[in-house]
Write a protein that holds these residues in place. Structure first.
Motif, PDB file in Angstrom:
ATOM      1  N   GLU A 272       0.833  -1.203   0.000  1.00 23.93           N
ATOM      2  CA  GLU A 272       0.000   0.000   0.000  1.00 23.93           C
ATOM      3  C   GLU A 272       0.870   1.257   0.000  1.00 23.93           C
ATOM      4  N   PHE A 273       2.009   1.196   0.709  1.00 27.19           N
ATOM      5  CA  PHE A 273       2.897   2.351   0.782  1.00 27.19           C
ATOM      6  C   PHE A 273       3.463   2.713  -0.595  1.00 27.19           C
ATOM      7  N   ALA A 274       3.954   1.695  -1.318  1.00 23.73           N
ATOM      8  CA  ALA A 274       4.528   1.952  -2.642  1.00 23.73           C
ATOM      9  C   ALA A 274       3.459   2.494  -3.595  1.00 23.73           C
ATOM     10  N   PHE A 275       2.267   1.923  -3.523  1.00 25.91           N
ATOM     11  CA  PHE A 275       1.180   2.409  -4.371  1.00 25.91           C
ATOM     12  C   PHE A 275       0.817   3.846  -4.037  1.00 25.91           C
ATOM     13  N   SER A 276       0.670   4.156  -2.736  1.00 28.49           N
ATOM     14  CA  SER A 276       0.285   5.516  -2.327  1.00 28.49           C
ATOM     15  C   SER A 276       1.309   6.537  -2.804  1.00 28.49           C
ATOM     16  N   ARG A 277       2.576   6.189  -2.685  1.00 25.53           N
ATOM     17  CA  ARG A 277       3.629   7.103  -3.122  1.00 25.53           C
ATOM     18  C   ARG A 277       3.563   7.338  -4.634  1.00 25.53           C
ATOM     19  N   ALA A 278       3.352   6.261  -5.397  1.00 27.18           N
ATOM     20  CA  ALA A 278       3.270   6.396  -6.856  1.00 27.18           C
ATOM     21  C   ALA A 278       2.031   7.185  -7.265  1.00 27.18           C
ATOM     22  N   PHE A 279       0.909   6.908  -6.614  1.00 24.72           N
ATOM     23  CA  PHE A 279      -0.330   7.601  -6.967  1.00 24.72           C
ATOM     24  C   PHE A 279      -0.211   9.101  -6.698  1.00 24.72           C
ATOM     25  N   LYS A 280       0.357   9.457  -5.567  1.00 24.92           N
ATOM     26  CA  LYS A 280       0.512  10.876  -5.242  1.00 24.92           C
ATOM     27  C   LYS A 280       1.484  11.553  -6.193  1.00 24.92           C
ATOM     28  N   ARG A 281       2.528  10.829  -6.603  1.00 28.67           N
ATOM     29  CA  ARG A 281       3.486  11.406  -7.548  1.00 28.67           C
ATOM     30  C   ARG A 281       2.818  11.705  -8.894  1.00 28.67           C
ATOM     31  N   HIS A 282       1.901  10.850  -9.322  1.00 31.64           N
ATOM     32  CA  HIS A 282       1.246  11.031 -10.613  1.00 31.64           C
ATOM     33  C   HIS A 282       0.111  12.057 -10.570  1.00 31.64           C
ATOM     34  N   THR A 283      -0.626  12.106  -9.462  1.00 30.14           N
ATOM     35  CA  THR A 283      -1.839  12.939  -9.420  1.00 30.14           C
ATOM     36  C   THR A 283      -1.736  14.142  -8.498  1.00 30.14           C
ATOM     37  N   GLY A 284      -0.715  14.153  -7.621  1.00 27.51           N
ATOM     38  CA  GLY A 284      -0.606  15.242  -6.665  1.00 27.51           C
ATOM     39  C   GLY A 284      -1.514  15.080  -5.464  1.00 27.51           C
ATOM     40  N   GLU A 285      -2.136  13.901  -5.306  1.00 24.08           N
ATOM     41  CA  GLU A 285      -3.102  13.696  -4.238  1.00 24.08           C
ATOM     42  C   GLU A 285      -2.980  12.262  -3.723  1.00 24.08           C
ATOM     43  N   ALA A 286      -3.047  12.084  -2.394  1.00 22.93           N
ATOM     44  CA  ALA A 286      -2.984  10.746  -1.815  1.00 22.93           C
ATOM     45  C   ALA A 286      -4.240   9.963  -2.196  1.00 22.93           C
ATOM     46  N   PRO A 287      -4.140   8.616  -2.297  1.00 22.77           N
ATOM     47  CA  PRO A 287      -5.303   7.823  -2.711  1.00 22.77           C
ATOM     48  C   PRO A 287      -6.536   8.017  -1.834  1.00 22.77           C
ATOM     49  N   GLY A 288      -6.340   8.051  -0.507  1.00 21.81           N
ATOM     50  CA  GLY A 288      -7.481   8.227   0.382  1.00 21.81           C
ATOM     51  C   GLY A 288      -8.161   9.568   0.182  1.00 21.81           C
ATOM     52  N   ALA A 289      -7.363  10.627   0.049  1.00 23.58           N
ATOM     53  CA  ALA A 289      -7.929  11.957  -0.172  1.00 23.58           C
ATOM     54  C   ALA A 289      -8.633  12.025  -1.519  1.00 23.58           C
ATOM     55  N   PHE A 290      -8.046  11.376  -2.521  1.00 20.51           N
ATOM     56  CA  PHE A 290      -8.669  11.335  -3.844  1.00 20.51           C
ATOM     57  C   PHE A 290     -10.036  10.647  -3.776  1.00 20.51           C
ATOM     58  N   ARG A 291     -10.093   9.523  -3.074  1.00 20.65           N
ATOM     59  CA  ARG A 291     -11.362   8.793  -2.965  1.00 20.65           C
ATOM     60  C   ARG A 291     -12.412   9.641  -2.259  1.00 20.65           C
ATOM     61  N   ARG A 292     -12.043  10.279  -1.151  1.00 19.17           N
ATOM     62  CA  ARG A 292     -13.015  11.100  -0.412  1.00 19.17           C
ATOM     63  C   ARG A 292     -13.519  12.251  -1.260  1.00 19.17           C
ATOM     64  N   ARG A 293     -12.610  12.920  -1.969  1.00 19.27           N
ATOM     65  CA  ARG A 293     -13.039  14.059  -2.786  1.00 19.27           C
ATOM     66  C   ARG A 293     -13.915  13.597  -3.940  1.00 19.27           C
ATOM     67  N   SER A 294     -13.557  12.484  -4.557  1.00 17.86           N
ATOM     68  CA  SER A 294     -14.355  11.972  -5.670  1.00 17.86           C
ATOM     69  C   SER A 294     -15.773  11.654  -5.220  1.00 17.86           C
ATOM     70  N   ARG A 295     -15.895  11.054  -4.041  1.00 23.04           N
ATOM     71  CA  ARG A 295     -17.223  10.722  -3.533  1.00 23.04           C
ATOM     72  C   ARG A 295     -18.007  11.978  -3.185  1.00 23.04           C
ATOM     73  N   SER A 296     -17.341  12.950  -2.542  1.00 28.19           N
ATOM     74  CA  SER A 296     -18.062  14.150  -2.103  1.00 28.19           C
ATOM     75  C   SER A 296     -18.476  15.027  -3.277  1.00 28.19           C
ATOM     76  N   GLU A 297     -17.651  15.059  -4.339  1.00 28.08           N
ATOM     77  CA  GLU A 297     -17.976  15.891  -5.496  1.00 28.08           C
ATOM     78  C   GLU A 297     -18.897  15.190  -6.473  1.00 28.08           C
ATOM     79  N   GLY A 298     -19.056  13.890  -6.314  1.00 28.65           N
ATOM     80  CA  GLY A 298     -19.967  13.152  -7.180  1.00 28.65           C
ATOM     81  C   GLY A 298     -19.418  12.860  -8.553  1.00 28.65           C
TER      82      GLY A 298
END
Length: 310
Positions: A272-298
């Protein structure tokens, strides 16, 4: 080109925050100095020589998070008056607060900056994918929210970094666009052995692919596959694989309920650590924060689409 641009950046002159009801929030006449604008809230329209109404001249639609550069190219910002205005919501829609950050710069020098178009638009998604640009925009917003003299000086000091990061983001977006254009060639012209490697990555993104394994499956040498893949898609094979994995991960995070560890395993990461680091490097956002924002914004934030195998 971005390095050359940085050496020729014009000096930031002034920055201001505009907010209010729908209507004109920024206006400049012909020959105005180069400027940069960030839409913080509301839907905006950029028009030249026209009122801020639908059909009132050539318009560029801007949404929250978008950034636009005006007048940095050799031809300037275009003839006549320019206006940035907040668009009223549709009938029955909730009125959105309008907020705009505007920065002006000294006359742009020639050289690399002269190759820019008079209007450069960076969509919110492109801005979010550029961590440096997002960070500077956030610092600028915070500084402008505080009216103290020290914060005003801090805001002015951020203008050159803001422009530098915006130019980097624009250059990267152009490279992605060129790669997409190359990827839209007809199926007949597409290299079939490259397509074989491409299909394997798309069907089995979690596999531990190496350039050697992909080349063997495609019936090519490592050097030949790397050369042909770059020519066809504009990116190296393993860079494409990384972007494909991040796109799949974004979809799983936005639309599924699996744990971060499960998502990581499904797109080829051991931890999970390696994935989180790669995801944040590509998108500028941690996976958990991305998921929460995606759900809240619809609506989920999508990475640029990858090319389908021919």
């Amino acid at each position: 080109m971005a390095d050359e641009m940085e050496r020729q950046l014009p000096r930031g002159v002034a920055v201001s925050r505009h907010h209010g009801p729908p209507g004109v929030l920024w206006r400049a006449g012909a020959g105005a100095p180069p400027s940069l604008h960030v839409v913080v809230q509301g839907a905006f329209r950029l028009e030249h020589d026209g009122a801020c109404t639908v059909g009132g001249g050539r318009a560029l639609e801007l949404d929250a998070g978008d950034l636009v550069l005006l007048g940095f190219g050799a031809r300037g910002a275009g003839p006549g008056e320019q206006s940035l205005c907040c668009v009223a919501p549709p009938a029955g829609g909730a009125a959105a607060a309008a907020e705009l950050i505007s920065a002006t710069y000294a006359a742009a020098p020639g050289g690399a900056l002269a190759s820019l178009a008079p209007v450069v638009h960076l969509a919110a998604g492109e801005v979010r994918r550029a961590p440096g640009l997002s960070a500077v925009v956030g610092l600028l917003r915070a500084a402008l929210a505080d009216p103290s003299p020290g914060q005003a000086a801090l805001a002015r000091s951020l203008l050159e970094p803001l422009l530098a990061y915006a130019l980097h983001c624009h250059e990267r977006a152009g490279e992605v666009g060129e790669a997409r254009a190359r990827g839209r060639r007809g199926a007949r012209a597409f290299d079939r052995r490259v397509a074989r490697a491409l299909r394997l990555m798309q069907e089995r993104p979690a596999e531990r692919w190496t350039l050697e394994a992909l080349a063997k499956a495609a019936g090519l040498s490592r050097a030949a596959l790397a050369r042909r893949f770059l020519a066809e898609l504009g990116v190296p094979p393993l860079r494409y694989l990384a972007e494909l994995r991040m796109q799949r991960a974004a979809e799983l995070l936005a639309e599924g309920d699996g744990s971060l560890a499960a998502v990581a395993a499904e797109v080829g990461y051991d931890s999970e650590f390696a994935f989180s680091r790669a995801f944040k490097r590509h998108t500028g956002e941690a996976p958990g924060a991305f998921r929460r924002r995606s759900r809240s914004e619809g609506a989920a934030f999508r990475l640029p689409p990858v090319r389908a195998a021919a």
